[in-house]
Design a protein around this motif. Structure first.
Motif, PDB file in Angstrom:
ATOM      1  N   GLY A   1      -0.045   8.881   9.775  1.00 32.03           N
ATOM      2  CA  GLY A   1      -0.118  10.265   8.997  1.00 32.03           C
ATOM      3  C   GLY A   1       1.608  10.214   8.382  1.00 32.03           C
ATOM      4  O   GLY A   1       2.534   9.515   8.936  1.00 32.03           O
ATOM      5  N   PRO A   2       1.397  11.062   7.127  1.00 27.92           N
ATOM      6  CA  PRO A   2       2.939  11.325   6.396  1.00 27.92           C
ATOM      7  C   PRO A   2       3.959  11.908   7.624  1.00 27.92           C
ATOM      8  O   PRO A   2       5.153  11.162   7.485  1.00 27.92           O
ATOM      9  CB  PRO A   2       2.581  12.470   5.628  1.00 27.92           C
TER      10      PRO A   2
ATOM     11  N   GLY B   1      -9.443   1.669   8.664  1.00 27.92           N
ATOM     12  CA  GLY B   1      -7.793   1.791   8.439  1.00 27.92           C
ATOM     13  C   GLY B   1      -7.421   1.319   7.240  1.00 27.92           C
ATOM     14  O   GLY B   1      -8.062   0.951   6.387  1.00 27.92           O
ATOM     15  N   ARG B   2      -6.125   2.091   7.166  1.00 26.64           N
ATOM     16  CA  ARG B   2      -5.485   1.409   5.882  1.00 26.64           C
ATOM     17  C   ARG B   2      -4.964   0.218   5.901  1.00 26.64           C
ATOM     18  O   ARG B   2      -5.083  -0.607   4.851  1.00 26.64           O
ATOM     19  CB  ARG B   2      -4.202   2.668   5.749  1.00 26.64           C
TER      20      ARG B   2
ATOM     21  N   ARG C   1       7.172   4.862  14.920  1.00 27.45           N
ATOM     22  CA  ARG C   1       7.326   4.932  16.378  1.00 27.45           C
ATOM     23  C   ARG C   1       5.977   4.254  16.902  1.00 27.45           C
ATOM     24  O   ARG C   1       4.971   4.698  16.280  1.00 27.45           O
ATOM     25  CB  ARG C   1       7.592   6.287  16.923  1.00 27.45           C
ATOM     26  N   PRO C   2       6.037   3.286  17.718  1.00 29.26           N
ATOM     27  CA  PRO C   2       4.474   2.797  18.347  1.00 29.26           C
ATOM     28  C   PRO C   2       3.660   3.820  19.068  1.00 29.26           C
ATOM     29  O   PRO C   2       2.609   3.459  18.818  1.00 29.26           O
ATOM     30  CB  PRO C   2       5.449   1.778  19.453  1.00 29.26           C
TER      31      PRO C   2
ATOM     32  N   ARG D   1       1.011  -1.128  -0.034  1.00 28.10           N
ATOM     33  CA  ARG D   1       0.019  -0.121  -0.238  1.00 28.10           C
ATOM     34  C   ARG D   1       0.894   1.342   0.063  1.00 28.10           C
ATOM     35  O   ARG D   1       1.964   1.168   0.438  1.00 28.10           O
ATOM     36  CB  ARG D   1      -1.056   0.046   1.142  1.00 28.10           C
ATOM     37  N   LYS D   2       0.438   2.188  -0.466  1.00 33.38           N
ATOM     38  CA  LYS D   2       1.185   3.452  -0.819  1.00 33.38           C
ATOM     39  C   LYS D   2       1.064   4.534   0.413  1.00 33.38           C
ATOM     40  O   LYS D   2      -0.434   4.717   0.741  1.00 33.38           O
ATOM     41  CB  LYS D   2       0.928   4.349  -2.227  1.00 33.38           C
ATOM     42  N   PHE D   3       1.906   5.004   1.094  1.00 32.01           N
ATOM     43  CA  PHE D   3       1.629   5.914   2.023  1.00 32.01           C
ATOM     44  C   PHE D   3       2.471   7.236   1.825  1.00 32.01           C
ATOM     45  O   PHE D   3       3.546   7.353   1.159  1.00 32.01           O
ATOM     46  CB  PHE D   3       2.239   5.603   3.310  1.00 32.01           C
ATOM     47  N   LYS D   4       1.740   8.361   2.225  1.00 30.64           N
ATOM     48  CA  LYS D   4       2.505   9.734   1.898  1.00 30.64           C
ATOM     49  C   LYS D   4       3.524   9.781   3.194  1.00 30.64           C
ATOM     50  O   LYS D   4       3.346   9.381   4.144  1.00 30.64           O
ATOM     51  CB  LYS D   4       1.668  10.658   2.186  1.00 30.64           C
ATOM     52  N   CYS D   5       4.660  10.506   2.879  1.00 27.72           N
ATOM     53  CA  CYS D   5       5.639  10.580   3.707  1.00 27.72           C
ATOM     54  C   CYS D   5       6.265  12.048   3.344  1.00 27.72           C
ATOM     55  O   CYS D   5       5.950  12.677   2.494  1.00 27.72           O
ATOM     56  CB  CYS D   5       6.696   9.515   3.772  1.00 27.72           C
TER      57      CYS D   5
END
Lengths: 283, 380
Positions: free
Chosen positions: B335-336, B289-290, B277-278, B257-261
C-alpha cells in the motif's frame, strides 16, 4: 580423578623433605638436650637474648616503615605513568635483584666504609677540612659502616622491591571507572585517593609489609657485613649456634622456634588487622 | 519539557587524526528522556563522556544553561553518571556506596541516612543497605548504581549502556523501571545504547549516530516511520531497501513497476532509496500480486515467521503470521502508506538487501537454499 593428584606429587615430596622434616627436626632439637633427653633447658636462658630479639624486631620494623614510606608513593606515581615508562621503571627496580645478594651488600660496604666512597668523596671536596676549621675539630671521616643505620639501610635497599611490586600491581589493577565514578560523585583528587585508591590498595600494602618484615627479622648477612658484629641480630645469633664457635644446635633451634612464633603472631595480627580493615569498610 | 539545559556546539573529538566525533551540534531539554543510539564506535559514549566532563572536545563548546563548561572537571559538574559496568566501590557496602556523594557534600549523618534509605526504597532495595555490593546480583548492582547517582539529586543523569550486562527478561523490567524513575524524579536522562528496541521503548527523543555524526534526531515514531537514510532505516528495525525512481510526486518506480506512495518534493526521475518494512508487506496469491517471487527460507520467530522471498535476484525479508514453505510461489501487494522514500546518501546500497542475510539462516535452512544464494552472488 586420581590422575590430577599425580601432578602434585613432586611438590608434596619436595615440601615434605625440605620443609616439614626440617621443621620437625627444629622442634625436636629445641626440646632435647645434647644427651638426647627431653628438656626445657634451651628455653630457660631465652631471657638473656631479649635485647637481640628486641633489636631485630625494632630494626626490621624501621626498615619496613621506611620501605613503605618510599615504596607507596613510588608505586602510586608509577601506576599513573604511561605503559612504556612503567616498564622501564619496573626494570630499574628489578635490576638490582639480578645481582647476587652478597655482592650487592659488599658493594654497600665499600661505599660506607671509613675510607669508602662517600667519605673519600667528602674528603676530596674538602668538606671535612671546612668543618674542622669552623668547629675546630679533627674528623677525617663520618662513621657509617658498622652502625645500626647501615643495617637498616641494607635492609631497605635489599627489600624495597618486595614492597614496591605488590603495591604497584594492586594499584595498577584498580578499575579506572571506579575513579571516574568517584569524580562523578564529586570527589576531587585528594578524596579519590583517600576514599578509593588507598583502601583498595591495602591488600598490596599488607603483602608488601609481610614480604619486607619477615626476611628483615631473620637476616644475618646484612647485619654481619654492614653491622660489623656491633649489633647482633636474631639471624646472627642462630647462625652462631649452628656454624659459629658457640656451637649449640639445641639452643639455635629453640631461638628459631621462638622467632618463628613471633613472626607468626605478627602476621596473624596483621592479617586480622587487614581483614578487619576490609570488613569494617565493607560490612 | 522544552527548556534547554545542555548544548553541544560544534563538538569535535579526534585522537591522532582519527575523528571520533565530527562536529556535533545537539541540545538537551529539561526533563527529557533522550537516547543516543548507534553501533559501537559511533561516538555515542564519547558524547556522553564530554557531557560528564571525562573528556574535553578537541574543538567546540559544551554549554550548561548557556554557560561554557569545557574546563570544569567532572567532580564540579552537576550531572551524575551510571557507568557501563556500574563501577560500584567494592570496599564499601550498599549504604556507603549510595552515601558516597552525600558524604563528600558533607551533609549531616541523619540527612545522609534518611536520603540513602529513601533512595534504596525507590530502587526496590529496601533492607539491602548492609550487604556487600559483591554479593548482589547484576540487577541489584544496577539498582545500587542508579541509587548512588540519583541520591545526589542531579538535574541530569547520564546512563552509559546501563542494561547491557543484564539478561533479556531483567532488561525489559529495568527499561520500565528506568522510565518510571525518570518520570518520578522529573529529571533529564541522557541514555546511551546500541539496542534499538530499548531506545524505542523508553525515549522521548532518539539521536541516531554513526561514524561520529548525527544521522537523525526525532521521536521514536519519526525515526522508525520516516528514517532519513538507509543507515537509520536499517539500524532501527528491519528494512528492505530498494533502488527506486521518483516519477512525479506520489509515484515511485520499483523493479520497473509504478507504485503509489505518500512522498513528494523530489526532482523528476530522481533516484531514491525506498524503504519497505517487512511487517508492512501483504502476501497474496501469485497472480493477484503486483510482484511475485519464490520463498527461499523460512524461520519461525514466535510471534511471526521471517521468510526470505526472491524477487528477480533481489531478496526481501517479509514477516508473516502464516506459514509458507520453501519453494512456494507468492505474490505481494504494497500500500502507498507502507512505502517510505529517502534521498540517496552515502549509505545507499549498503543496507537492506537480504541476499547476504545469512549466518542464522544457514544453520536452519536446507542446502538447496545455500546453493541458490551462491548462484545469486555469482551473478552479482
Amino acid at each position: 580423578m586420581r590422575r590430577r593428584y599425580i601432578a602434585a606429587i613432586p611438590h608434596v615430596v619436595w615440601m615434605a623433605v625440605f620443609v616439614v622434616v626440617p621443621l620437625i627436626l627444629v622442634v625436636f632439637y629445641a626440646f632435647t638436650s645434647a644427651t638426647g633427653g627431653l628438656t626445657l633447658e634451651n628455653f630457660r636462658n631465652m631471657g638473656s637474648y631479649m635485647s637481640v630479639f628486641a633489636r631485630s624486631l625494632w630494626l626490621a620494623f624501621l626498615a619496613t616503615i621506611i620501605c613503605l614510606l618510599i615504596g607507596y608513593p613510588l608505586s602510586y606515581v608509577l601506576s599513573k605513568e604511561g605503559p612504556g615508562m612503567q616498564r622501564i621503571f619496573i626494570m630499574l627496580i628489578m635490576l638490582p635483584m639480578w645481582i647476587n645478594f652478597l655482592l650487592r651488600t659488599y658493594a654497600w660496604m665499600s661505599i660506607l666504609e671509613n675510607t669508602g666512597l662517600i667519605n673519600r668523596l667528602l674528603t676530596s671536596l674538602g668538606i671535612f677540612d671546612l668543618i674542622n676549621r669552623i668547629f675546630n675539630t679533627n674528623i677525617t671521616y663520618i662513621p657509617m659502616i658498622n652502625t645500626q643505620g647501615a643495617v637498616v639501610l641494607g635492609m631497605v635497599y635489599n627489600y624495597l622491591p618486595f614492597m614496591v611490586l605488590p603495591i604497584y600491581s594492586v594499584i595498577v589493577k584498580i578499575d579506572s571507572s571506579l575513579i571516574e565514578a568517584a569524580q562523578d560523585l564529586g570527589a576531587g583528587s585528594m578524596t579519590v585517593f583517600k576514599r578509593i585508591i588507598f583502601p583498595l590498595s591495602l591488600p598490596g600494602v599488607l603483602s608488601g609489609i609481610t614480604m619486607v618484615f619477615v626476611p628483615a627479622v631473620s637476616t644475618f648477612i646484612i647485619s654481619k657485613l654492614l653491622g660489623g658484629g656491633t649489633s647482633i641480630l636474631l639471624g646472627d645469633l642462630i647462625e652462631m649456634q649452628f656454624l659459629g664457635n658457640a656451637y649449640n644446635p639445641h639452643l639455635g633451634s629453640a631461638i628459631s622456634l621462638i622467632m618463628m612464633i613471633i613472626i607468626m603472631i605478627c602476621m596473624f595480627v596483621m592479617n586480622r588487622f587487614g581483614e578487619g580493615e576490609e570488613q569494617a569498610v565493607i560490612m | 519539557m522544552s527548556k534547554e539545559i545542555i548544548r553541544l556546539k560544534d563538538c569535535t573529538v579526534a585522537f591522532d587524526d582519527e575523528v571520533i566525533l565530527d562536529n556535533i551540534n545537539l541540545y538537551f531539554n529539561d526533563k527529557e528522556f533522550l537516547t543516543l543510539l548507534g553501533p559501537s564506535g559511533c561516538g555515542k559514549t564519547t558524547t556522553l563522556r564530554i557531557i560528564g566532563g571525562f573528556l574535553k572536545p578537541t574543538s567546540g563548546d559544551v554549554l550548561f544553561n548557556g554557560v561554557r563548561v569545557n574546563d570544569v572537571p567532572p567532580h564540579k559538574r552537576k550531572v551524575n553518571t551510571i557507568f557501563q559496568k556500574y563501577a560500584l566501590f567494592p570496599h564499601l557496602d550498599v549504604f556507603e556506596n549510595v552515601a558516597f556523594g552525600l558524604r563528600i557534600a558533607k551533609l549531616n549523618e541523619s540527612e545522609i541516612r534518611s536520603r540513602v534509605m529513601e533512595m534504596l526504597e525507590i530502587v526496590s532495595l529496601k533492607g539491602f543497605h548492609n550487604r556487600k555490593v559483591t554479593s548482589l546480583s547484576g540487577g541489584q548492582q544496577q539498582r545500587v548504581a542508579i541509587a548512588r547517582a540519583l541520591v545526589n539529586r542531579p538535574k541530569v543523569l547520564l546512563l552509559d549502556e546501563p542494561l547491557g550486562a543484564l539478561d533479556l527478561r531483567l532488561r525489559k523490567d529495568m527499561q520500565i523501571e528506568l522510565k518510571r524513575i525518570q518520570q518520578a524524579m522529573d529529571i533529564t536522562f541522557i541514555y546511551v545504547t546500541h539496542d534499538q528496541e530499548e531506545a524505542l521503548a523508553m525515549s522521548d527523543t532518539i539521536v541516531v549516530m554513526d561514524k561520529g555524526r548525527i544521522q537523525q534526531i526525532g521521536t521514536p515514531e519519526q525515526v522508525y516511520n520516516e528514517p532519513k537514510n538507509a543507515f537509520v532505516a536499517d539500524f532501527i528495525g528491519e528494512s528492505n531497501i530498494l533502488d527506486g525512481i521518483m516519477h512525479e510526486d506520489y509515484v515511485v518506480e520499483i523493479f520497473g513497476r509504478k507504485f503509489k506512495c505518500l512522498d513528494s518534493g523530489f526532482a523528476p526521475r530522481e533516484s531514491v532509496d525506498v524503504v519497505i518494512r517487512p511487517e508492512d508487506i501483504e502476501i497474496v496469491e501469485p497472480h493477484k500480486g503486483r510482484l511475485s517471487g519464490t520463498v527461499t527460507s523460512v524461520t519461525f520467530k514466535g510471534v511471526h515467521y521471517d521468510i526470505i522471498v526472491d524477487f528477480k535476484g533481489f531478496k526481501w525479508l517479509i514477516q508473516t503470521t502464516r506459514l509458507h514453505n520453501v519453494g512456494d510461489e507468492i505474490g505481494i501487494n504494497i500500500g502507498p502508506e507502507q512505502i517510505h522514500i529517502m534521498k540517496k546518501s552515502e549509505y545507499s546500497g549498503m543496507f537492506g538487501d537480504y541476499s547476504s542475510y545469512s549466518a542464522e539462516y544457514e544453520e536452519i535452512t536446507s542446502e538447496d537454499w545455500e546453493d541458490e544464494t551462491e548462484g545469486e552472488e555469482d551473478e552479482a
